[in-house]
Motif scaffolding. Structure first.
Motif, PDB file in Angstrom:
ATOM      1  N   SER A 110       0.852  -1.194   0.000  1.00 63.00           N
ATOM      2  CA  SER A 110       0.000   0.000   0.000  1.00 63.00           C
ATOM      3  C   SER A 110       0.884   1.239   0.000  1.00 63.00           C
ATOM      4  O   SER A 110       2.023   1.206   0.448  1.00 63.00           O
ATOM      5  N   THR A 111       0.334   2.321  -0.528  1.00 59.25           N
ATOM      6  CA  THR A 111       1.057   3.584  -0.628  1.00 59.25           C
ATOM      7  C   THR A 111       0.243   4.658   0.065  1.00 59.25           C
ATOM      8  O   THR A 111      -0.962   4.764  -0.157  1.00 59.25           O
ATOM      9  N   ARG A 112       0.881   5.438   0.906  1.00 64.17           N
ATOM     10  CA  ARG A 112       0.207   6.528   1.614  1.00 64.17           C
ATOM     11  C   ARG A 112       0.365   7.831   0.845  1.00 64.17           C
ATOM     12  O   ARG A 112       1.395   8.076   0.236  1.00 64.17           O
ATOM     13  N   GLY A 113      -0.702   8.648   0.895  1.00 66.01           N
ATOM     14  CA  GLY A 113      -0.623   9.923   0.199  1.00 66.01           C
ATOM     15  C   GLY A 113      -1.905  10.720   0.275  1.00 66.01           C
ATOM     16  O   GLY A 113      -2.657  10.624   1.249  1.00 66.01           O
ATOM     17  N   THR A 114      -2.153  11.483  -0.763  1.00 64.19           N
ATOM     18  CA  THR A 114      -3.302  12.385  -0.856  1.00 64.19           C
ATOM     19  C   THR A 114      -4.140  11.982  -2.062  1.00 64.19           C
ATOM     20  O   THR A 114      -3.599  11.657  -3.112  1.00 64.19           O
ATOM     21  N   VAL A 115      -5.465  12.012  -1.895  1.00 65.45           N
ATOM     22  CA  VAL A 115      -6.374  11.695  -2.992  1.00 65.45           C
ATOM     23  C   VAL A 115      -7.147  12.954  -3.359  1.00 65.45           C
ATOM     24  O   VAL A 115      -7.586  13.706  -2.481  1.00 65.45           O
ATOM     25  N   TYR A 116      -7.243  13.201  -4.667  1.00 62.13           N
ATOM     26  CA  TYR A 116      -7.918  14.380  -5.196  1.00 62.13           C
ATOM     27  C   TYR A 116      -9.109  13.948  -6.037  1.00 62.13           C
ATOM     28  O   TYR A 116      -8.985  13.069  -6.888  1.00 62.13           O
ATOM     29  N   LEU A 117     -10.247  14.581  -5.829  1.00 57.98           N
ATOM     30  CA  LEU A 117     -11.415  14.371  -6.666  1.00 57.98           C
ATOM     31  C   LEU A 117     -11.442  15.504  -7.679  1.00 57.98           C
ATOM     32  O   LEU A 117     -11.482  16.677  -7.314  1.00 57.98           O
ATOM     33  N   MET A 118     -11.411  15.118  -8.962  1.00 53.59           N
ATOM     34  CA  MET A 118     -11.409  16.085 -10.042  1.00 53.59           C
ATOM     35  C   MET A 118     -12.680  15.887 -10.871  1.00 53.59           C
ATOM     36  O   MET A 118     -13.373  14.895 -10.689  1.00 53.59           O
ATOM     37  N   PRO A 119     -13.016  16.794 -11.756  1.00 52.87           N
ATOM     38  CA  PRO A 119     -14.275  16.687 -12.501  1.00 52.87           C
ATOM     39  C   PRO A 119     -14.452  15.410 -13.323  1.00 52.87           C
ATOM     40  O   PRO A 119     -15.565  14.986 -13.547  1.00 52.87           O
ATOM     41  N   THR A 164     -27.746   6.768 -15.082  1.00 50.22           N
ATOM     42  CA  THR A 164     -28.642   6.609 -13.950  1.00 50.22           C
ATOM     43  C   THR A 164     -27.773   6.518 -12.701  1.00 50.22           C
ATOM     44  O   THR A 164     -27.067   5.536 -12.525  1.00 50.22           O
ATOM     45  N   PRO A 165     -27.747   7.548 -11.845  1.00 49.74           N
ATOM     46  CA  PRO A 165     -26.846   7.522 -10.703  1.00 49.74           C
ATOM     47  C   PRO A 165     -27.255   6.473  -9.681  1.00 49.74           C
ATOM     48  O   PRO A 165     -28.423   6.203  -9.467  1.00 49.74           O
ATOM     49  N   SER A 166     -26.254   5.884  -9.086  1.00 54.41           N
ATOM     50  CA  SER A 166     -26.443   4.938  -8.002  1.00 54.41           C
ATOM     51  C   SER A 166     -25.419   5.303  -6.939  1.00 54.41           C
ATOM     52  O   SER A 166     -24.229   5.261  -7.197  1.00 54.41           O
ATOM     53  N   LEU A 167     -25.872   5.675  -5.783  1.00 52.98           N
ATOM     54  CA  LEU A 167     -24.950   6.187  -4.762  1.00 52.98           C
ATOM     55  C   LEU A 167     -24.280   5.094  -3.941  1.00 52.98           C
ATOM     56  O   LEU A 167     -23.611   5.398  -2.998  1.00 52.98           O
ATOM     57  N   HIS A 168     -24.460   3.833  -4.303  1.00 54.85           N
ATOM     58  CA  HIS A 168     -23.802   2.822  -3.497  1.00 54.85           C
ATOM     59  C   HIS A 168     -23.185   1.686  -4.294  1.00 54.85           C
ATOM     60  O   HIS A 168     -22.373   0.962  -3.775  1.00 54.85           O
ATOM     61  N   SER A 169     -23.515   1.518  -5.546  1.00 53.40           N
ATOM     62  CA  SER A 169     -23.026   0.335  -6.228  1.00 53.40           C
ATOM     63  C   SER A 169     -22.026   0.610  -7.339  1.00 53.40           C
ATOM     64  O   SER A 169     -21.208  -0.228  -7.629  1.00 53.40           O
ATOM     65  N   THR A 170     -22.058   1.734  -7.981  1.00 51.50           N
ATOM     66  CA  THR A 170     -21.110   2.019  -9.042  1.00 51.50           C
ATOM     67  C   THR A 170     -20.633   3.448  -8.949  1.00 51.50           C
ATOM     68  O   THR A 170     -21.223   4.265  -8.279  1.00 51.50           O
ATOM     69  N   CYS A 171     -19.541   3.731  -9.611  1.00 49.97           N
ATOM     70  CA  CYS A 171     -19.076   5.116  -9.676  1.00 49.97           C
ATOM     71  C   CYS A 171     -18.841   5.504 -11.092  1.00 49.97           C
ATOM     72  O   CYS A 171     -18.930   4.739 -11.972  1.00 49.97           O
ATOM     73  N   MET A 208     -17.785  11.854  -5.075  1.00 46.98           N
ATOM     74  CA  MET A 208     -17.236  11.155  -6.233  1.00 46.98           C
ATOM     75  C   MET A 208     -18.354  10.495  -7.042  1.00 46.98           C
ATOM     76  O   MET A 208     -18.412  10.634  -8.267  1.00 46.98           O
ATOM     77  N   LEU A 209     -19.261   9.815  -6.377  1.00 48.92           N
ATOM     78  CA  LEU A 209     -20.360   9.145  -7.072  1.00 48.92           C
ATOM     79  C   LEU A 209     -21.297  10.152  -7.738  1.00 48.92           C
ATOM     80  O   LEU A 209     -21.753   9.939  -8.858  1.00 48.92           O
ATOM     81  N   ARG A 210     -21.583  11.265  -7.045  1.00 50.56           N
ATOM     82  CA  ARG A 210     -22.421  12.315  -7.643  1.00 50.56           C
ATOM     83  C   ARG A 210     -21.743  12.916  -8.870  1.00 50.56           C
ATOM     84  O   ARG A 210     -22.369  13.129  -9.908  1.00 50.56           O
ATOM     85  N   THR A 211     -20.453  13.210  -8.748  1.00 50.45           N
ATOM     86  CA  THR A 211     -19.708  13.812  -9.852  1.00 50.45           C
ATOM     87  C   THR A 211     -19.675  12.872 -11.050  1.00 50.45           C
ATOM     88  O   THR A 211     -19.917  13.287 -12.182  1.00 50.45           O
TER      89      THR A 211
END
Length: 176
Positions: A38-47, A169-176, A120-123
């Motif tokens: 595993s690698t430690r760091g920072t995660v960025y959510l982009m458009p 079709t958004p799904s807030l728990h099963s796919t992104c 992330m899922l909404r975006t």
């Protein structure tokens, strides 16, 4: 004036970020050194994607980009014991330095998995279709800058989001 670390997105280009995140992979088709452990760091959510940047520049995996159209099966997990995490599968980008697919876990050791995962899922659900590549007939081959176009469905028919004629079709728990 804020100065970004090498490989770090500019402050204007991301929607949300969290430090103290661990990225790990399993079921990798071609296990490269960068995917081990595993690698430690920072995660960025982009458009159009999620970008992970390692804290230590001496890590084998310095950064990893996951465009939404290559991600599938994303879920936010809340274990009874341990930190919350986001898991899913990422397919390799053509000419991306590796082939196949891998399962990933983004573990938020200091919190934030729920907030990051929900946004992330909404975006991802609002991204919709990607534009086509520019025409190349009679011109020099040209690759458009990111975000790169992507199919509505991935090879094998399992797409980023369930699609209808009206769009994703958004799904807030099963796919992104």
């Amino acid at each position: 004036m804020a100065i970004n670390r090498p490989g770090e997105p500019s402050k204007q280009s991301f929607l949300m970020f969290y430090d103290h995140v661990e990225l790990s992979f399993s079921d990798v088709d071609n296990m490269l050194e960068a995917f081990k452990g595993s690698t430690r760091g920072t995660v960025y959510l982009m458009p159009y994607q999620v970008v992970f940047v390692a804290k230590n520049s001496k890590e084998a995996l310095k950064s990893f980009t996951m465009p939404f159209y290559l991600m599938k099966g994303c879920e936010i997990k809340q274990p009874v014991l341990g930190a919350n995490y986001i898991k899913g599968t990422i397919n390799a980008e053509p000419i991306g330095g590796w082939d196949g697919s891998a399962k990933f876990n983004l573990t938020f050791t200091s919190g934030g998995a729920i907030e990051f995962g929900q946004l992330m899922l909404r975006t991802a659900s609002q991204v919709g279709c990607y534009p086509a590549y520019p025409p190349t007939e009679g011109t020099v081959n040209y690759m458009a800058p990111p975000p790169y176009p992507g199919p509505r469905t991935l090879p094998g028919g399992d797409g980023l989001l369930p699609w209808t004629r009206e769009g994703p079709t958004p799904s807030l728990h099963s796919t992104c």
